[in-house]
Design a protein around this motif. Structure first.
Motif, PDB file in Angstrom:
ATOM      1  N   LYS A 143       0.820  -1.215   0.000  1.00  0.00           N
ATOM      2  CA  LYS A 143       0.000   0.000   0.000  1.00  0.00           C
ATOM      3  C   LYS A 143       0.856   1.269   0.000  1.00  0.00           C
ATOM      4  CE  LYS A 143      -3.906  -2.225   0.024  1.00  0.00           C
ATOM      5  NZ  LYS A 143      -3.394  -3.586  -0.127  1.00  0.00           N
ATOM      6  N   GLU A 144       2.148   1.115  -0.278  1.00  0.00           N
ATOM      7  CA  GLU A 144       3.031   2.282  -0.353  1.00  0.00           C
ATOM      8  C   GLU A 144       2.851   2.992  -1.687  1.00  0.00           C
ATOM      9  OE1 GLU A 144       7.048   1.249   0.362  1.00  0.00           O
ATOM     10  OE2 GLU A 144       6.709   0.605   2.424  1.00  0.00           O
ATOM     11  N   ILE A 145       2.920   4.325  -1.626  1.00  0.00           N
ATOM     12  CA  ILE A 145       2.809   5.146  -2.827  1.00  0.00           C
ATOM     13  C   ILE A 145       4.089   5.943  -2.988  1.00  0.00           C
ATOM     14  CG2 ILE A 145       1.630   7.134  -3.868  1.00  0.00           C
ATOM     15  CD1 ILE A 145      -0.954   6.181  -2.624  1.00  0.00           C
ATOM     16  N   SER A 146       4.638   5.929  -4.192  1.00  0.00           N
ATOM     17  CA  SER A 146       5.837   6.721  -4.468  1.00  0.00           C
ATOM     18  C   SER A 146       5.554   7.660  -5.631  1.00  0.00           C
ATOM     19  CB  SER A 146       7.015   5.802  -4.811  1.00  0.00           C
ATOM     20  OG  SER A 146       6.686   4.937  -5.883  1.00  0.00           O
ATOM     21  N   LEU A 147       6.076   8.869  -5.513  1.00  0.00           N
ATOM     22  CA  LEU A 147       5.900   9.878  -6.553  1.00  0.00           C
ATOM     23  C   LEU A 147       6.979   9.691  -7.613  1.00  0.00           C
ATOM     24  CD1 LEU A 147       3.862  12.186  -6.890  1.00  0.00           C
ATOM     25  CD2 LEU A 147       5.552  13.725  -5.873  1.00  0.00           C
ATOM     26  N   LEU A 148       6.564   9.572  -8.873  1.00  0.00           N
ATOM     27  CA  LEU A 148       7.518   9.328  -9.956  1.00  0.00           C
ATOM     28  C   LEU A 148       7.988  10.619 -10.616  1.00  0.00           C
ATOM     29  CD1 LEU A 148       5.841   6.269 -11.722  1.00  0.00           C
ATOM     30  CD2 LEU A 148       7.731   6.254 -10.078  1.00  0.00           C
ATOM     31  N   SER A 154       9.448   0.200 -17.641  1.00  0.00           N
ATOM     32  CA  SER A 154       9.423   1.630 -17.950  1.00  0.00           C
ATOM     33  C   SER A 154       7.997   2.099 -18.181  1.00  0.00           C
ATOM     34  CB  SER A 154      10.283   1.927 -19.179  1.00  0.00           C
ATOM     35  OG  SER A 154       9.825   1.214 -20.311  1.00  0.00           O
ATOM     36  N   ILE A 155       7.827   3.405 -18.107  1.00  0.00           N
ATOM     37  CA  ILE A 155       6.536   4.014 -18.420  1.00  0.00           C
ATOM     38  C   ILE A 155       6.775   5.145 -19.418  1.00  0.00           C
ATOM     39  CG2 ILE A 155       5.526   3.457 -16.176  1.00  0.00           C
ATOM     40  CD1 ILE A 155       5.920   6.473 -15.459  1.00  0.00           C
ATOM     41  N   ALA A 156       5.729   5.507 -20.131  1.00  0.00           N
ATOM     42  CA  ALA A 156       5.788   6.642 -21.048  1.00  0.00           C
ATOM     43  C   ALA A 156       4.742   7.655 -20.609  1.00  0.00           C
ATOM     44  CB  ALA A 156       5.545   6.192 -22.479  1.00  0.00           C
ATOM     45  N   LEU A 200      11.925   2.862 -14.728  1.00  0.00           N
ATOM     46  CA  LEU A 200      11.386   2.890 -13.375  1.00  0.00           C
ATOM     47  C   LEU A 200      12.425   2.617 -12.300  1.00  0.00           C
ATOM     48  CD1 LEU A 200       7.908   1.177 -13.899  1.00  0.00           C
ATOM     49  CD2 LEU A 200       8.364   3.578 -13.378  1.00  0.00           C
ATOM     50  N   GLU A 201      13.497   1.942 -12.649  1.00  0.00           N
ATOM     51  CA  GLU A 201      14.527   1.660 -11.653  1.00  0.00           C
ATOM     52  C   GLU A 201      15.427   2.865 -11.424  1.00  0.00           C
ATOM     53  OE1 GLU A 201      18.146  -1.526 -10.743  1.00  0.00           O
ATOM     54  OE2 GLU A 201      16.749  -1.877 -12.409  1.00  0.00           O
ATOM     55  N   THR A 202      15.857   3.499 -12.511  1.00  0.00           N
ATOM     56  CA  THR A 202      16.799   4.622 -12.372  1.00  0.00           C
ATOM     57  C   THR A 202      16.100   5.975 -12.352  1.00  0.00           C
ATOM     58  OG1 THR A 202      17.083   4.860 -14.767  1.00  0.00           O
ATOM     59  CG2 THR A 202      18.495   3.266 -13.633  1.00  0.00           C
ATOM     60  N   LYS A 203      14.821   6.015 -12.759  1.00  0.00           N
ATOM     61  CA  LYS A 203      14.035   7.256 -12.915  1.00  0.00           C
ATOM     62  C   LYS A 203      14.602   8.151 -14.018  1.00  0.00           C
ATOM     63  CE  LYS A 203      11.299   6.175  -9.506  1.00  0.00           C
ATOM     64  NZ  LYS A 203      11.902   4.880  -9.145  1.00  0.00           N
ATOM     65  N   GLU A 204      15.472   7.594 -14.848  1.00  0.00           N
ATOM     66  CA  GLU A 204      16.016   8.371 -15.961  1.00  0.00           C
ATOM     67  C   GLU A 204      14.965   8.539 -17.052  1.00  0.00           C
ATOM     68  OE1 GLU A 204      19.465   7.965 -19.419  1.00  0.00           O
ATOM     69  OE2 GLU A 204      19.576   6.718 -17.600  1.00  0.00           O
ATOM     70  N   LYS A 205      14.852   9.777 -17.554  1.00  0.00           N
ATOM     71  CA  LYS A 205      13.857  10.094 -18.580  1.00  0.00           C
ATOM     72  C   LYS A 205      14.541  10.247 -19.941  1.00  0.00           C
ATOM     73  CE  LYS A 205      12.187  13.766 -16.429  1.00  0.00           C
ATOM     74  NZ  LYS A 205      12.614  13.770 -15.030  1.00  0.00           N
ATOM     75  N   LYS A 206      13.947   9.614 -20.952  1.00  0.00           N
ATOM     76  CA  LYS A 206      14.445   9.742 -22.320  1.00  0.00           C
ATOM     77  C   LYS A 206      13.396  10.471 -23.149  1.00  0.00           C
ATOM     78  CE  LYS A 206      15.947   7.053 -26.348  1.00  0.00           C
ATOM     79  NZ  LYS A 206      16.119   5.699 -26.919  1.00  0.00           N
ATOM     80  N   LYS A 207      13.823  11.568 -23.786  1.00  0.00           N
ATOM     81  CA  LYS A 207      12.904  12.383 -24.580  1.00  0.00           C
ATOM     82  C   LYS A 207      12.757  11.792 -25.975  1.00  0.00           C
ATOM     83  CE  LYS A 207      12.286  17.246 -25.810  1.00  0.00           C
ATOM     84  NZ  LYS A 207      12.957  18.569 -25.795  1.00  0.00           N
TER      85      LYS A 207
END
Length: 662
Positions: A180-185, A203-205, A227-234
């Protein structure tokens, strides 16, 4: 037995079916059923479950609104959004029934659930100032807050949908259903939306605008986040608007809809696909001169969902909705760029959910005499079976008037398209007062769909004429772009050409009893028309634009819409804004004009109505101003129910007084 005529209040007898979601395991489908209740002036939405035999049962009960049903990957559970406890939160419930468990307790609510491929997590959207907003503080809820001033430093500080904007932004969060934990992405002073989850769950888009100054850099870019590194690719190039993201089943491709603003807000939406490994992005529908998605205008359904690209199981092709020639249907496309129609009916396919492995769909379909039902559609055999009949008894009770298509030419030879509706109880040889309707947008499309306002007017004995002048979607890129910089020019001639054609072609129209009405851009055109001709004996302008100079600074979109559409500005093209402002020509107006406007309309703010009303009154013209409290730009489609009835009755009664009784 003779049927009765429709009244404005018949909207309380109608049932809306939207957002079908098909489960491939059970072959059952969930959908949202919305009803409108006069006694407590309330919309109520419930999630229903249906099967292919036509049996449907309620999945949720009670007052309030339950929306966004989404099956877990194994089909054992349904997530949905409900406001049963004040704020909208996400709930999860076993698909075979039982107790619904509230799984989010976000301070500002939660929406848009997206299941992880493994079924143990849910991605969702929420509005937050910081991590502390992810959970409700019961003590804080009880505290009374003193009023505080709104400090404005951005041009984009209000929204017709949300009102005045505060420090909150729309962010993406992840719920672990076990802990029930929530994390902000996502974080920061930006909005994030339309999330999708990759098939491998890694990953998410989503779309967002991460430009330095989003007030000026008006874009929505596509990003993919690990989702593991939180790195965003444009993925996209900060030069367009994109939405409706979907991954191919094999995870190699990301599909989305949008455009690169080649014609600013008049650009056709297209199909885009990115190969994720290489980052190569291609527009696959550049040779297809149609609008991707559903842009039909109506006043009944709300909460429709654009499914984006619905991929085939082999990841080589996809289905999608499109709008063309006043109809919305289903197209098929492939990675090699082949595009062809699958289903192009003379009706409005307003909702779709597919099992692409078997090439079947659950579709929501409406037409001019049918508010909408759900059907099972086999795309291979092109056969369909009706699954619901929620509006059948009402349809059997009332006299509904059919919209008959018309084709005609503008003064300069452009081909135009529209519809005409004879009045209820039509008799050959009689002449009838006629109302010309002009849609908003202007980049939208009148369509083969149910329109309650039109049925209310035909029931009163009016002919209703409606058309898609240049600037409308559905007729190609050149057509939709033709209005920019020319508001009140060729679009005005198109509207008048529709009236001319109808008078020449239909002997049942009384040429001495013509009326005109429209909302938003249609309100602008109504104002413009009565300032340039006296042939209409009554007019109703709704949520309109009268003065582009003031609109520039008061609308939530004014500072860029005026430049994109009218092609004027407050620096060196002020005269251009004034030249296209209907209020410049107010001294010419002789037509009795009813002005309807919502108090909380931030798209076309109420000062637009105030200016027009005072200018007309000062000159002794016949006019009336009706202001709708707490109503925004969406009043006629999803606003307060009592006010929607008042609006319809004001429109009808004005035309009765000045067309039928005159």
């Amino acid at each position: 037995m003779s049927k009765r005529k429709i009244h404005a209040t018949d909207i309380f007898n109608l049932i809306s079916l939207t957002d079908p979601q098909w489960d491939k395991h059970s072959r059952k489908f969930a959908f949202v059923q919305t009803t409108m209740h006069e006694e407590d002036n309330e919309y109520r939405s419930a999630v229903y479950i249906g099967d292919l035999e036509g049996k449907t049962i309620p999945f949720t009960t009670g007052k309030g609104r339950a929306t966004s049903p989404r099956w877990s990957p194994d089909g054992s559970k349904l997530a949905f959004v409900s406001n049963r406890n004040e704020k909208s939160q996400i709930y999860v419930m076993p698909a075979n029934g039982g107790e619904a468990e509230q799984v989010t307790f976000c301070k500002n609510g939660a929406r848009g659930p997206v299941w992880s491929p493994c079924g143990t997590k849910i991605l969702f959207s929420t509005s937050v100032e910081g991590v502390q907003d992810l959970q409700q503080d019961e003590e804080e809820k009880k505290k009374k807050k003193h009023p505080e001033p709104l400090v404005v430093e951005k041009m984009r500080y209000k929204s017709d949908a949300k009102g005045f904007l505060d420090e909150k932004n729309d962010h993406l969060a992840l719920l672990d259903l076990k802990t029930k934990e929530i994390s902000l992405l996502t974080d920061g002073d930006r909005d994030y939306g339309t999330p999708a989850w990759s098939p491998d769950g890694k990953s998410i888009a989503f779309v967002t605008n991460l430009e330095e100054n989003p007030d000026v850099s008006l874009v929505s870019d596509v990003y993919v986040m690990d989702l593991e590194t939180k790195e965003k690719k444009k993925i996209t190039n900060s030069n367009g608007f994109y939405s409706a993201l979907t991954f191919s089943p094999d995870g190699q491709y990301l599909g989305f809809l949008g455009h690169e603003k080649e014609f600013q807000s008049a650009t056709l939406s297209r199909v885009w696909v990115t190969k994720l490994e290489s980052g190569e992005t291609h527009c696959l529908s550049e040779n297809l001169d149609v609008e991707i998605g559903d842009v039909a205008i109506g006043d009944f359904h709300s909460g429709n969902v654009n499914p984006g690209l619905m991929w085939t199981e082999d990841s080589e092709g996809f289905y999608f909705l499109m709008s063309d020639q006043g109809g919305t249907g289903i197209y098929f496309g492939s990675l090699d760029g082949a595009m062809y129609p699958i289903h192009l009916p003379d009706e409005h396919v307003y909702a779709v959910s597919m099992l692409t492995g078997t090439h079947e769909a659950i579709v929501g379909v409406s037409n001019s005499t049918d508010p909408g039902e759900l059907y099972h559609f086999d795309l291979k055999s092109q056969t369909r079976n009706q699954l619901t009949n929620v509006n059948e008894s009402w349809k059997n009770e009332v006299e509904l008037c059919k919209a008959e298509p018309i084709q005609f030419k503008a003064k300069d030879g452009w081909e135009l398209h529209g519809w005409i509706m004879k009045p209820a109880g039509f008799e050959e040889g009689k002449k009838y007062p006629t109302i010309l309707e002009v849609h908003g947008g202007p980049h939208a499309m009148y369509a083969n769909t149910y329109f309650h306002e039109f049925q209310t007017l035909t029931a009163q004995g009016f002919v209703v004429l409606f058309t898609n002048p240049r600037g409308s979607h559905g007729y190609g890129q050149h057509f939709v772009d033709a209005v920019r910089g020319d508001y009140g020019g060729k679009d005005y001639l198109d509207v008048m050409s529709a009236m001319d054609y109808a008078l020449e072609s239909f002997d049942f129209i009384d040429e001495n009893k013509l009326g005109i009405t429209g909302g938003s851009y249609g309100g602008f055109m109504t104002n413009w028309v009565v300032g340039h001709t006296n042939r209409f004996k009554a007019a109703v302008t709704q949520r309109s634009i009268s003065n582009w100079l003031s609109f520039y600074g008061v609308s939530d979109i004014g500072y860029y819409f005026s430049e994109w559409e009218v092609q004027g500005n407050m620096e060196d093209k002020v005269e251009k804004l004034w030249e296209h402002s209907p209020i410049k020509y107010v001294s010419n107006i002789q037509t009795p004009l009813l002005i309807l406007h919502g108090e909380k309309d931030y798209r076309c703010p109420v000062e637009q109505a105030e200016q027009l009303f005072i200018a007309l009154k000062k000159q002794g013209k016949t006019t009336k101003l009706v202001r709708f409290p707490e109503a925004n730009h969406e009043l006629s489609r999803s606003g307060d129910l009592a006010l929607r009835i008042h609006r319809l009755n004001h429109v009808k009664n004005w035309f009765v007084e000045y067309l039928q009784k005159a």
